[in-house]
Design an enzyme around this catalytic site. Structure first.
Site, PDB file in Angstrom:
ATOM      1  N   ASP A 210       0.849  -1.181   0.000  1.00 29.13           N
ATOM      2  CA  ASP A 210       0.000   0.000   0.000  1.00 29.13           C
ATOM      3  C   ASP A 210       0.892   1.241   0.000  1.00 29.13           C
ATOM      4  O   ASP A 210       2.090   1.159   0.246  1.00 29.13           O
ATOM      5  CB  ASP A 210      -0.977  -0.012   1.170  1.00 29.13           C
ATOM      6  CG  ASP A 210      -0.293  -0.040   2.522  1.00 29.13           C
ATOM      7  OD1 ASP A 210       0.932   0.190   2.582  1.00 29.13           O
ATOM      8  OD2 ASP A 210      -0.970  -0.283   3.521  1.00 29.13           O
TER       9      ASP A 210
ATOM     10  N   ASP B  29      -7.620  -7.765   0.774  1.00 25.30           N
ATOM     11  CA  ASP B  29      -6.663  -7.906   1.876  1.00 25.30           C
ATOM     12  C   ASP B  29      -7.350  -7.468   3.153  1.00 25.30           C
ATOM     13  O   ASP B  29      -8.270  -6.649   3.127  1.00 25.30           O
ATOM     14  CB  ASP B  29      -5.420  -7.035   1.650  1.00 25.30           C
ATOM     15  CG  ASP B  29      -5.671  -5.583   2.074  1.00 25.30           C
ATOM     16  OD1 ASP B  29      -5.299  -5.225   3.207  1.00 25.30           O
ATOM     17  OD2 ASP B  29      -6.267  -4.820   1.285  1.00 25.30           O
TER      18      ASP B  29
END
EC number: 2.4.2.29
Length: 374
Positions: free
Chosen positions: A89, A264
């Site tokens: 991320d 996720d």
């Protein structure tokens, strides 16, 4: 990265992501390795659960141990000894979670390092540079995760800044000559018109995949489903779709029904450490006294190491004694449960029997099937 779409069942998609480091069958769930480790697990153990790709956290790895330490080893794959693909991320969500500790400006975000209090600055360009050094197979653009609740005006200005940051992320990614994949992140809160602008803007810039961000941040499930149903058909069919930070098993099922390919979440690992274990018919709270003399396996349908070898009574004992092994065995099980769910969804899509799978799934956990809007 290459995405192949094999077949569909309704809006659900069965395909795969192809990387130099390996193939990821989709729909896929990515365990979260925040600090370069899935808590309590070796990379080999994570792989044995069926995971083919992990998520790493740019923000935390940048602050500790830092880019230079990882570069001494090569990249994040070499540092943590996970040789499959890694998605990182951008650090945006963590920065915006700091609240009063950060100041958002057009150039980026100024904030206090939560570890030592130092002043730190993170921008789209810096995020791309960090993720380049990490060797991320999928790089995420730097964006602002619009909070919930947010009124239309705030969500609009936030989304528009995220679009400008997406362009800057794209430019710096290209300047670095990064040969890996770059994903855009669709924002706009719970407002369909703002999501429309975000999707169009990102598609015009051009990315290798598209994530739906700003969901699972406190909004009602109906809003999440509505936004997914509205947004997913606008994403190019030949690009993967990623729902960030989601979620419970039923959230994965509902995301797949609406066309999501990747997920996720920390839930399976965090809940495991708290003794909340996912099984075929719901959740087992292993800390409860009713399990202290139960010799049965945690889940008779599960093939994980934990269920093959240990009883509920033993897991209860480890949990009550706060033994590290208990958290490890629980984590092995929860991660395998998620991977078994994803495998079941993939098979159901292949066979054109997804809605039968969905009905059976909800029947086992005793909940009604959420409606799919046309």
């Amino acid at each position: 990265m290459k995405y192949e779409l094999d077949t569909t069942d309704g809006r659900a998609r069965r395909g795969r992501l192809i990387f130099e480091r390996g193939v990821v069958e989709t729909p896929a769930f990515m365990p979260v390795g925040t600090y370069g480790t899935v808590k309590g697990m070796t990379p080999e153990e994570v792989k044995e659960t069926g995971a083919q790709i992990l998520l790493g956290n740019t923000f935390h790895l940048w602050l500790r141990p830092g880019q230079e330490i990882m570069k001494l080893h090569g990249d994040l794959h070499d540092f943590m000894q996970w040789h499959g693909p890694i998605l990182t991320d951008s650090g945006g969500f963590q920065v915006f979670s700091l609240g009063a500790m950060r100041k958002i400006k057009e150039e980026g975000v100024h904030f206090r390092n939560p570890i030592n209090g130092d002043k730190v600055f993170l921008s789209p360009e810096k995020s791309m540079e960090i993720q380049y050094d990490l060797g991320s197979d999928i790089v995420m653009i730097f964006d602002e995760c619009t909070p919930y609740p947010a009124d239309w005006d705030y969500a609009k200005s936030s989304m528009e800044m995220s679009l400008r940051w997406a362009q800057r992320s794209r430019q710096r990614f290209d300047e670095l000559n990064n040969k890996n994949a770059l994903f855009g992140i669709i924002q706009g809160g719970v407002y369909e018109d703002l999501r429309d602008v975000s999707v169009k803007g990102l598609v015009d810039i051009g990315f290798d995949g598209y994530a739906v961000g700003g969901l699972a941040v406190g909004e009602p499930k109906e809003d999440m489903h509505r936004i997914l149903e509205h947004v997913c058909p606008q994403i190019p069919e030949d690009k993967p779709r990623y729902l960030m930070g989601v979620g419970k098993p039923e959230d994965l099922v509902e995301g797949v029904r609406r066309g999501i390919d990747m997920f996720d979440c920390v839930m399976p690992t965090r809940n495991a450490r708290n003794g909340h274990l996912f099984v075929t018919d719901g959740v087992v709270k292993i800390r409860n006294a009713k399990h202290k003399d139960d010799t049965s396996p945690l889940d008779k349908d599960c093939d994980c190491y934990t269920c093959r070898n240990y009883s509920r009574a033993y897991l209860h004992h480890l949990d009550r004694c706060n033994e590290i092994l208990g958290a490890r065995l629980n984590t092995i099980h929860n991660l395998r449960h998620y991977q078994r769910l994803m495998a079941g969804l993939r098979e159901a899509i292949e066979q054109g029997k997804l809605e039968l799978f969905v009905a059976d799934f909800y029947g086992r956990i005793g909940k009604p099937v959420p409606p799919l809007n046309a």
